[in-house]
Design a protein around this motif. Structure first.
Motif, PDB file in Angstrom:
ATOM      1  N   SER A   1      45.776  41.249  37.994  1.00 16.28           N
ATOM      2  CA  SER A   1      45.406  42.242  36.978  1.00 16.28           C
ATOM      3  C   SER A   1      46.336  42.086  35.787  1.00 16.28           C
ATOM      4  CB  SER A   1      45.497  43.648  37.551  1.00 16.28           C
ATOM      5  OG  SER A   1      46.798  43.909  38.058  1.00 16.28           O
ATOM      6  N   GLU A   2      45.904  42.598  34.634  1.00 17.57           N
ATOM      7  CA  GLU A   2      46.702  42.481  33.412  1.00 17.57           C
ATOM      8  C   GLU A   2      48.052  43.174  33.575  1.00 17.57           C
ATOM      9  OE1 GLU A   2      44.670  43.710  29.923  1.00 17.57           O
ATOM     10  OE2 GLU A   2      42.990  42.305  30.184  1.00 17.57           O
ATOM     11  N   GLY A   3      49.092  42.491  33.062  1.00 16.09           N
ATOM     12  CA  GLY A   3      50.447  43.029  33.158  1.00 16.09           C
ATOM     13  C   GLY A   3      51.178  42.633  34.421  1.00 16.09           C
ATOM     14  N   GLN A   4      50.481  42.043  35.355  1.00 15.81           N
ATOM     15  CA  GLN A   4      51.093  41.648  36.628  1.00 15.81           C
ATOM     16  C   GLN A   4      51.888  40.359  36.461  1.00 15.81           C
ATOM     17  OE1 GLN A   4      48.235  41.299  39.802  1.00 15.81           O
ATOM     18  NE2 GLN A   4      49.583  39.997  41.043  1.00 15.81           N
ATOM     19  N   MET A   5      53.072  40.297  37.091  1.00 18.60           N
ATOM     20  CA  MET A   5      53.851  39.059  37.124  1.00 18.60           C
ATOM     21  C   MET A   5      53.247  38.147  38.191  1.00 18.60           C
ATOM     22  SD  MET A   5      56.133  38.843  34.823  1.00 18.60           S
ATOM     23  CE  MET A   5      56.903  37.383  35.474  1.00 18.60           C
ATOM     24  N   VAL A   6      52.925  36.935  37.782  1.00 21.75           N
ATOM     25  CA  VAL A   6      52.290  35.982  38.678  1.00 21.75           C
ATOM     26  C   VAL A   6      53.289  34.884  39.027  1.00 21.75           C
ATOM     27  CG1 VAL A   6      50.371  34.383  38.976  1.00 21.75           C
ATOM     28  CG2 VAL A   6      50.060  36.468  37.623  1.00 21.75           C
ATOM     29  N   SER A   7      53.451  34.597  40.305  1.00 21.35           N
ATOM     30  CA  SER A   7      54.381  33.561  40.749  1.00 21.35           C
ATOM     31  C   SER A   7      53.650  32.237  40.923  1.00 21.35           C
ATOM     32  CB  SER A   7      55.015  33.964  42.091  1.00 21.35           C
ATOM     33  OG  SER A   7      55.707  35.181  41.965  1.00 21.35           O
ATOM     34  N   PRO A   8      54.367  31.118  40.788  1.00 21.92           N
ATOM     35  CA  PRO A   8      53.729  29.813  41.033  1.00 21.92           C
ATOM     36  C   PRO A   8      53.185  29.745  42.459  1.00 21.92           C
ATOM     37  CG  PRO A   8      55.857  29.525  39.969  1.00 21.92           C
ATOM     38  CD  PRO A   8      55.772  30.973  40.365  1.00 21.92           C
ATOM     39  N   GLY A   9      51.953  29.300  42.594  1.00 28.36           N
ATOM     40  CA  GLY A   9      51.336  29.201  43.910  1.00 28.36           C
ATOM     41  C   GLY A   9      50.648  30.462  44.373  1.00 28.36           C
ATOM     42  N   ALA A  10      50.782  31.566  43.623  1.00 25.24           N
ATOM     43  CA  ALA A  10      50.153  32.815  44.020  1.00 25.24           C
ATOM     44  C   ALA A  10      48.647  32.737  43.799  1.00 25.24           C
ATOM     45  CB  ALA A  10      50.736  33.977  43.219  1.00 25.24           C
ATOM     46  N   PRO A  11      47.815  33.258  44.735  1.00 22.70           N
ATOM     47  CA  PRO A  11      46.360  33.233  44.550  1.00 22.70           C
ATOM     48  C   PRO A  11      45.965  33.974  43.281  1.00 22.70           C
ATOM     49  CG  PRO A  11      46.921  33.823  46.807  1.00 22.70           C
ATOM     50  CD  PRO A  11      48.198  33.867  46.023  1.00 22.70           C
ATOM     51  N   ALA A  12      45.048  33.397  42.522  1.00 22.23           N
ATOM     52  CA  ALA A  12      44.572  34.017  41.286  1.00 22.23           C
ATOM     53  C   ALA A  12      43.147  34.539  41.459  1.00 22.23           C
ATOM     54  CB  ALA A  12      44.642  33.030  40.136  1.00 22.23           C
ATOM     55  N   PHE A  13      42.235  33.675  41.914  1.00 27.25           N
ATOM     56  CA  PHE A  13      40.858  34.100  42.161  1.00 27.25           C
ATOM     57  C   PHE A  13      40.155  33.071  43.031  1.00 27.25           C
ATOM     58  CE2 PHE A  13      41.009  31.793  38.146  1.00 27.25           C
ATOM     59  CZ  PHE A  13      40.012  30.844  38.293  1.00 27.25           C
ATOM     60  N   ASP A  14      39.018  33.504  43.620  1.00 23.89           N
ATOM     61  CA  ASP A  14      38.165  32.610  44.406  1.00 23.89           C
ATOM     62  C   ASP A  14      36.832  32.463  43.692  1.00 23.89           C
ATOM     63  OD1 ASP A  14      40.150  32.504  46.317  1.00 23.89           O
ATOM     64  OD2 ASP A  14      39.249  34.061  47.570  1.00 23.89           O
ATOM     65  N   MET A  15      36.205  31.297  43.879  1.00 23.24           N
ATOM     66  CA  MET A  15      34.904  31.043  43.272  1.00 23.24           C
ATOM     67  C   MET A  15      33.967  30.392  44.286  1.00 23.24           C
ATOM     68  SD  MET A  15      35.475  29.715  39.390  1.00 23.24           S
ATOM     69  CE  MET A  15      33.685  29.758  39.203  1.00 23.24           C
ATOM     70  N   ALA A  16      32.669  30.629  44.077  1.00 25.41           N
ATOM     71  CA  ALA A  16      31.666  30.011  44.941  1.00 25.41           C
ATOM     72  C   ALA A  16      30.460  29.605  44.102  1.00 25.41           C
ATOM     73  CB  ALA A  16      31.238  30.974  46.042  1.00 25.41           C
ATOM     74  N   ASN A  17      29.981  28.398  44.364  1.00 28.05           N
ATOM     75  CA  ASN A  17      28.764  27.914  43.730  1.00 28.05           C
ATOM     76  C   ASN A  17      27.647  28.003  44.762  1.00 28.05           C
ATOM     77  OD1 ASN A  17      26.696  26.578  42.502  1.00 28.05           O
ATOM     78  ND2 ASN A  17      27.775  24.654  42.186  1.00 28.05           N
ATOM     79  N   THR A  18      26.707  28.923  44.546  1.00 30.03           N
ATOM     80  CA  THR A  18      25.660  29.180  45.541  1.00 30.03           C
ATOM     81  C   THR A  18      24.333  28.505  45.206  1.00 30.03           C
ATOM     82  OG1 THR A  18      25.096  31.249  44.397  1.00 30.03           O
ATOM     83  CG2 THR A  18      26.694  31.383  46.210  1.00 30.03           C
ATOM     84  N   SER A  19      24.344  27.546  44.270  1.00 35.52           N
ATOM     85  CA  SER A  19      23.097  26.838  43.966  1.00 35.52           C
ATOM     86  C   SER A  19      22.638  25.987  45.149  1.00 35.52           C
ATOM     87  CB  SER A  19      23.275  25.952  42.732  1.00 35.52           C
ATOM     88  OG  SER A  19      24.278  24.973  42.961  1.00 35.52           O
ATOM     89  N   MET A  20      23.588  25.634  46.019  1.00 37.21           N
ATOM     90  CA  MET A  20      23.279  25.014  47.300  1.00 37.21           C
ATOM     91  C   MET A  20      23.954  25.853  48.376  1.00 37.21           C
ATOM     92  SD  MET A  20      21.330  22.322  47.024  1.00 37.21           S
ATOM     93  CE  MET A  20      21.567  21.499  48.607  1.00 37.21           C
ATOM     94  N   ILE A  21      23.225  26.122  49.445  1.00 37.68           N
ATOM     95  CA  ILE A  21      23.752  26.926  50.537  1.00 37.68           C
ATOM     96  C   ILE A  21      23.830  26.050  51.788  1.00 37.68           C
ATOM     97  CG2 ILE A  21      23.217  28.827  52.112  1.00 37.68           C
ATOM     98  CD1 ILE A  21      24.327  29.854  49.575  1.00 37.68           C
ATOM     99  N   ASP A  22      24.927  26.202  52.524  1.00 37.77           N
ATOM    100  CA  ASP A  22      25.135  25.433  53.750  1.00 37.77           C
ATOM    101  C   ASP A  22      25.138  26.353  54.966  1.00 37.77           C
ATOM    102  OD1 ASP A  22      25.367  23.175  52.254  1.00 37.77           O
ATOM    103  OD2 ASP A  22      27.551  23.028  52.393  1.00 37.77           O
ATOM    104  N   ALA A  23      24.771  25.788  56.085  1.00 46.71           N
ATOM    105  CA  ALA A  23      24.909  26.469  57.369  1.00 46.71           C
ATOM    106  C   ALA A  23      25.482  25.477  58.359  1.00 46.71           C
ATOM    107  CB  ALA A  23      23.566  26.977  57.863  1.00 46.71           C
ATOM    108  N   GLN A  24      26.523  25.891  59.067  1.00 47.16           N
ATOM    109  CA  GLN A  24      27.118  25.006  60.074  1.00 47.16           C
ATOM    110  C   GLN A  24      26.739  25.526  61.448  1.00 47.16           C
ATOM    111  OE1 GLN A  24      30.682  22.947  59.240  1.00 47.16           O
ATOM    112  NE2 GLN A  24      31.621  23.485  61.181  1.00 47.16           N
TER     113      GLN A  24
END
Length: 466
Positions: free
Chosen positions: A289-312
């Protein structure tokens, strides 16, 4: 008492007849024939499939972390937003990192200037001076060698010594003749003294000529030796200078490369103050979030591309041998109202899981319309066998007796029982390898009332699988 029992027995018999008559009405007509529906056997294609349940997930997903430490000054996306690859999601404060970059830039420019100086003027001048000294030494050596060769010839020929020797010999002979005459009274004392003086003078001259000739040759020899030493020294100096220049260049190049690497790291750190989307897709999670101190290696965000869907899914060894990458599959998602959309096998792991004894299989399906959501449950059907242009019958027409299969075939108004060999089945239709031919009318509905003796039939319709 017997009469009552007789009445009861008679009543039960009539009830049984009534029941049988009702059952017969469901399968037989008034003429006693069994009502059946038939299927006209024909050649068609059939596929064998197995179905498993699995959870659907995005075929491409990433977790993005910050590569530098700084304060977040802007967050430009929210969870659920769709963004293109390269879009800036989070901006970090670049102030401190920019200072480090400027220091690295100054160090690089200094190293570059030193490198250029070594590579250009100074190194060229040193090599030029060394080569000029070598040229001078070579000239001096050539001159000394020429003088030495000349003096050597003179020394070996000894022409001056020969002349002086001859002069001494002549003076000595003259003195000896004068002495003989003097003793006989044929020459005066003055003539004798003069002859003696000439002989002594010729002898001294011979000594002087010999000494002078040897000294000139020795001097030429020494001069040649000195010139040769000077030439060798000049050659060594050229090599030393070249090596020194090469070493200086290498040192300057190493310093420049080191400074360039430091500058690249600083530039990369500065670039990383803008955290961008590595793929096109949805922001599935946001950790900053804005104003937060971010450390190297700290998670920022996750993303997913759902134009192709997989099932295992996980299959036994009886299935894995029948599929491969590219094999056909279909996916049904009840919650999304999707029935058997086309898919394909993208991974068929040939290595068994030691704990489960199963093989992992990944199936991918196009989801450009985004009807399918990651996390939904789905039925995944794998095509394990396909047969084209074979005789098929409805699976419901088959009769299994102790592992052997039979069908009833209509021949006019009679049902004939035939043993068949089955092949591939999709559950609705089954391949018949032998036992019947194309065009045979196979009985489906009503077959359960047939036997080899109770085989009179009446066709009431054509069977159509649901």
């Amino acid at each position: 008492m017997n009469k009552k029992i007789l009445i009861i027995v008679l009543s039960l018999f009539l009830l049984l007849i009534s029941g049988c008559s009702d059952n017969s009405d469901n399968s037989s007509g008034d003429d006693g024939k069994i009502n059946v529906s038939v299927f006209d056997t024909k050649r068609s294609d059939v596929s064998e499939m197995v179905t498993y349940t699995g959870t659907l997930e995005a075929s491409e997903s990433v977790s993005v972390s910050s590569k530098v430490g700084a304060k977040a000054i802007e967050v430009l996306a929210q969870e659920g937003d769709y963004v293109e690859a390269g879009t800036v999601i989070i901006k970090l404060d670049p102030t401190d990192i920019k200072l480090s970059y400027e220091q690295a830039l100054a160090a690089y420019e200094s190293a570059n200037a030193g490198y250029n100086a070594v590579m250009n003027s100074s190194s060229k001048q040193q090599i030029s001076q060394a080569n000029q000294a070598l040229l001078n030494a070579q000239t001096a050596y050539d001159s000394a060698k020429s003088n030495y060769d000349r003096e050597k010839i003179l020394f070996e020929n000894a022409s001056q010594v020969k002349i002086a020797t001859q002069g001494y010999t002549d003076a000595k002979n003259s003195y000896e003749r004068t002495l003989a005459l003097f003793e006989m009274g044929g020459a005066s004392q003055v003539e004798l003294d003069m002859a003696h003086t000439q002989m002594i003078s010729a002898e001294e001259n011979l000594k002087t000529v010999k000494a002078t000739s040897s000294a000139a040759f020795d001097a030429a020899k020494n001069a040649l030796k000195n010139a040769e030493n000077a030439l060798n020294t000049a050659k060594e100096n050229v090599n030393l200078t070249q090596n020194a220049v090469a070493s200086s260049k290498e040192t300057a190049r190493a310093s420049l490369n080191q400074a360039k690497a430091a500058l690249d790291i600083a530039q990369n750190s500065l670039n990383n103050t803008n955290i961008t989307a590595p793929i096109s897709g949805y922001v599935s999670a946001l950790y900053v979030s804005e104003g937060q101190m971010v450390s190297p290696g700290a998670p920022a965000f996750d993303m997913a591309n759902t134009s192709m869907i997989d099932a295992q899914i996980y299959v036994p060894e009886s299935v894995i041998g029948k599929i491969e990458q590219g094999s056909k599959a279909s996916v049904s998602v009840t919650s999304a109202g999707i029935e058997q959309i086309e898919a394909s096998v993208t991974v068929a792991n040939p290595v068994k899981n030691a704990k489960t004894g199963l093989y992992s299989v990944r199936v991918s399906v196009d989801n450009t319309d985004e009807k399918i959501k990651a996390g939904m449950l789905a039925d995944i059907s794998l095509t394990t066998a396909e047969k084209d242009d074979v005789i098929t019958v409805p699976t419901d027409s088959l009769i299994n007796e102790s592992g052997e299969y039979y069908v009833y075939v209509s021949e006019k108004e009679t049902a004939k029982k035939r043993k068949v060999t089955i092949g591939v089945t999709d559950g609705v239709y089954t391949e018949i390898i032998r036992g019947i031919k194309s065009g045979d009318k196979v009985i489906v509905e009503g077959k359960e009332y047939l036997s080899e003796t109770n085989n009179r039939i009446k066709i009431t319709g054509e069977y159509k699988p649901e």
